[in-house]
Design an enzyme around this catalytic site. Structure first.
Site, PDB file in Angstrom:
ATOM      1  N   ASN A 101      38.411  95.593-103.418  1.00 25.10           N
ATOM      2  CA  ASN A 101      37.153  96.183-102.970  1.00 25.10           C
ATOM      3  C   ASN A 101      35.999  95.665-103.835  1.00 25.10           C
ATOM      4  O   ASN A 101      36.220  95.264-104.973  1.00 25.10           O
ATOM      5  CB  ASN A 101      37.227  97.710-103.079  1.00 25.10           C
ATOM      6  CG  ASN A 101      38.027  98.318-101.954  1.00 25.10           C
ATOM      7  OD1 ASN A 101      37.966  97.856-100.827  1.00 25.10           O
ATOM      8  ND2 ASN A 101      38.789  99.365-102.254  1.00 25.10           N
ATOM      9  N   CYS A 147      43.230  96.700 -95.804  1.00 19.19           N
ATOM     10  CA  CYS A 147      42.986  98.000 -96.421  1.00 19.19           C
ATOM     11  C   CYS A 147      44.122  98.949 -96.055  1.00 19.19           C
ATOM     12  O   CYS A 147      44.807  98.772 -95.051  1.00 19.19           O
ATOM     13  CB  CYS A 147      41.648  98.558 -95.936  1.00 19.19           C
ATOM     14  SG  CYS A 147      41.170 100.112 -96.711  1.00 19.19           S
ATOM     15  N   HIS A 148      44.299  99.976 -96.878  1.00 15.87           N
ATOM     16  CA  HIS A 148      45.379 100.939 -96.657  1.00 15.87           C
ATOM     17  C   HIS A 148      44.987 102.053 -95.674  1.00 15.87           C
ATOM     18  O   HIS A 148      45.835 102.829 -95.261  1.00 15.87           O
ATOM     19  CB  HIS A 148      45.768 101.620 -97.982  1.00 15.87           C
ATOM     20  CG  HIS A 148      45.887 100.679 -99.132  1.00 15.87           C
ATOM     21  ND1 HIS A 148      47.005  99.912 -99.351  1.00 15.87           N
ATOM     22  CD2 HIS A 148      45.030 100.385-100.128  1.00 15.87           C
ATOM     23  CE1 HIS A 148      46.831  99.184-100.442  1.00 15.87           C
ATOM     24  NE2 HIS A 148      45.642  99.445-100.925  1.00 15.87           N
ATOM     25  N   HIS A 175      36.485 101.160 -94.448  1.00 15.38           N
ATOM     26  CA  HIS A 175      36.305 102.517 -94.961  1.00 15.38           C
ATOM     27  C   HIS A 175      35.393 103.357 -94.080  1.00 15.38           C
ATOM     28  O   HIS A 175      35.181 104.533 -94.357  1.00 15.38           O
ATOM     29  CB  HIS A 175      35.756 102.509 -96.399  1.00 15.38           C
ATOM     30  CG  HIS A 175      36.803 102.195 -97.414  1.00 15.38           C
ATOM     31  ND1 HIS A 175      36.611 102.395 -98.763  1.00 15.38           N
ATOM     32  CD2 HIS A 175      38.053 101.719 -97.293  1.00 15.38           C
ATOM     33  CE1 HIS A 175      37.695 102.037 -99.430  1.00 15.38           C
ATOM     34  NE2 HIS A 175      38.581 101.618 -98.539  1.00 15.38           N
TER      35      HIS A 175
END
Length: 441
Positions: free
Chosen positions: A152, A173-174, A206
């Protein structure tokens, strides 16, 4: 021998997860796994732990090599098919601490500060020059490799790589793969059969939006989700109040946690309205607390692993090994990836880095077209994209005045501080980061 290079291999837990996943994947088990880092001790720990995994779950089939420092970086990358990136430039100390403590002097509070906000901007600006060096080496020694970025701020770093660095890159991304599962669990809708459900997620990293969610019989789950989310927020505090307020006010749920999203807009962390912190249960300074706990927890775990070598691994839900498997075997795999907006989301700009469904196969990675986002969701995404694009411009030009503009455009920073304070805060941050920001004039 095919090769995976892991940049930032001192991130030992992440090395264990991603390369452990590769060791659980038949087509990747015989790969060379090259570990690169600038910290000798952490690199040694990762080598020991990955070696134990190789013996315990992979019959020693992988070849593990280590490469310390910039002088050995090309060797780490040479001939790689895949490059996994998990670096943190400046570490928790000094840089993350600086990113939190200096803004506090100006009355600006943050929760995570790794993706947006002044903390996210500073993190991008000190990381991008390092990624430029990585990319230059890749163009020379592994020009066809895929760069899988986990670091990030995702959209800023991936967007810069994709626009300016001439390498095959995708951001991972998770927060995408568990989004709908976690939402249904929180709302006590666990009885919904997850197999066969249909969902659509798109937006930016996000701040991707769960646009559709249907059960296996084609029933729209959103009416019940909206009812339960409003009821849960009205009944008392919990750990996802910001995102449930998104559902209430914007109509849709968001991929990343409430502690992250509290700082991606000007609505919740406001010096003029401190009561909102309590009302929406916002954990200020959450990331520094996590870092301290993770460092302490890792030291304890490390001692146990290194003492007896008894370590095993089961394939996780991380995307990396599955993308590599799809490219190697040609068997398609669909995932949420961060890519340039090449006509994928119609009402976001072309130079934005967006998060959409992508298909990996034997010919590479292929993003899919989404169409238009609901106006309110695109509008909120744009407030983040504006600051992201300005930060990328600051990194490209190395001009301090562009850093000021990026901070001015950031929703949280601009929503709390005057222009004069923003400039003063940026100057103090740049000075405090020293050599990490020395290239900006």
């Amino acid at each position: 021998m095919a090769k995976i290079t892991f940049m930032g291999a001192g991130s030992t837990v992440f090395v264990r997860n991603v390369l452990g996943d590769a060791m659980c994947t038949p087509c990747l088990q015989d790969f060379e796994m090259a570990l690169y880092d600038i910290d000798a001790k952490r690199l040694e720990d990762s080598e020991i732990i990955l070696g134990a995994l190789n013996r315990n779950i992979n019959q020693g089939r992988a070849k593990i090599t280590t490469h310390l420092g910039p002088e050995n970086r090309k060797d780490a990358l040479r001939g790689a098919d895949f490059v996994v990136n998990a670096i943190q430039v400046g570490f928790y100390e000094p840089c993350t601490v600086i990113d939190f403590e200096v803004p506090k002097k100006y009355g600006l509070r943050q929760t995570i500060a790794d993706t947006m906000g002044i903390g996210g901007i500073m993190r991008a600006l000190r990381t991008i020059p390092v990624l430029e060096d990585f990319a230059a080496d890749m163009r020379e020694v592994c020009p066809n490799a895929w760069f899988l970025n986990y670091t990030n701020p995702m959209a800023m770093l991936s967007g810069y790589l994709q626009r300016y660095c001439g390498v095959n890159a995708v951001g991972l991304c998770h927060s995408v793969q568990g989004c709908s599962f976690d939402l249904l669990r929180k709302l006590d809708m666990d009885d919904v059969e997850m197999d066969g459900r249909r969902e659509l997620i798109a937006g930016i990293n996000h701040q991707g939006w769960l646009l559709e969610l249907y059960d296996k019989d084609g029933n729209d789950l959103y009416p019940e989700i909206r009812r339960r989310a409003a009821k849960m927020n009205a009944e008392g505090k919990h750990d996802d109040m910001v995102r449930f307020e998104y559902i209430n006010r914007l109509g849709y749920y968001c991929t990343e946690s409430s502690e992250h999203n509290a700082e991606y807009n000007p609505w919740f962390i406001k010096s003029r309205y401190p009561e909102l912190i309590e009302q929406f249960n916002i954990p200020l300074d959450e990331y520094p607390r996590r870092c301290v706990n993770q460092i302490a927890g890792w030291e304890k775990e490390r001692e146990g692993i290194l003492a007896n070598g008894k370590i095993t691994h089961w394939r996780s839900g991380e995307y990396a090994s599955r993308i590599m498997e799809a490219i190697v075997t040609g068997e398609p795999f669909t995932f949420g990836g961060n890519v340039l907006n090449t006509g994928l989301i119609d009402n976001l700009p072309a130079d934005a880095c967006v998060e959409v469904l992508c298909v990996a196969n034997g010919k590479g990675i292929h993003p899919t077209h989404v169409g238009r986002l609901p106006v309110q969701l695109a509008a909120l995404n744009m407030t983040n994209i504006n600051a992201q694009l300005m930060t990328i411009e600051a990194a490209r030009t190395r001009k301090i005045e562009n850093i000021y503009m990026a901070a001015m455009l950031d929703p949280l920073t601009g929503g709390n501080l005057s222009i004069a304070d923003i400039v003063a805060m940026c100057d103090e941050l740049i000075a405090a980061h020293g050599e990490y920001m020395a290239m900006y004039k």
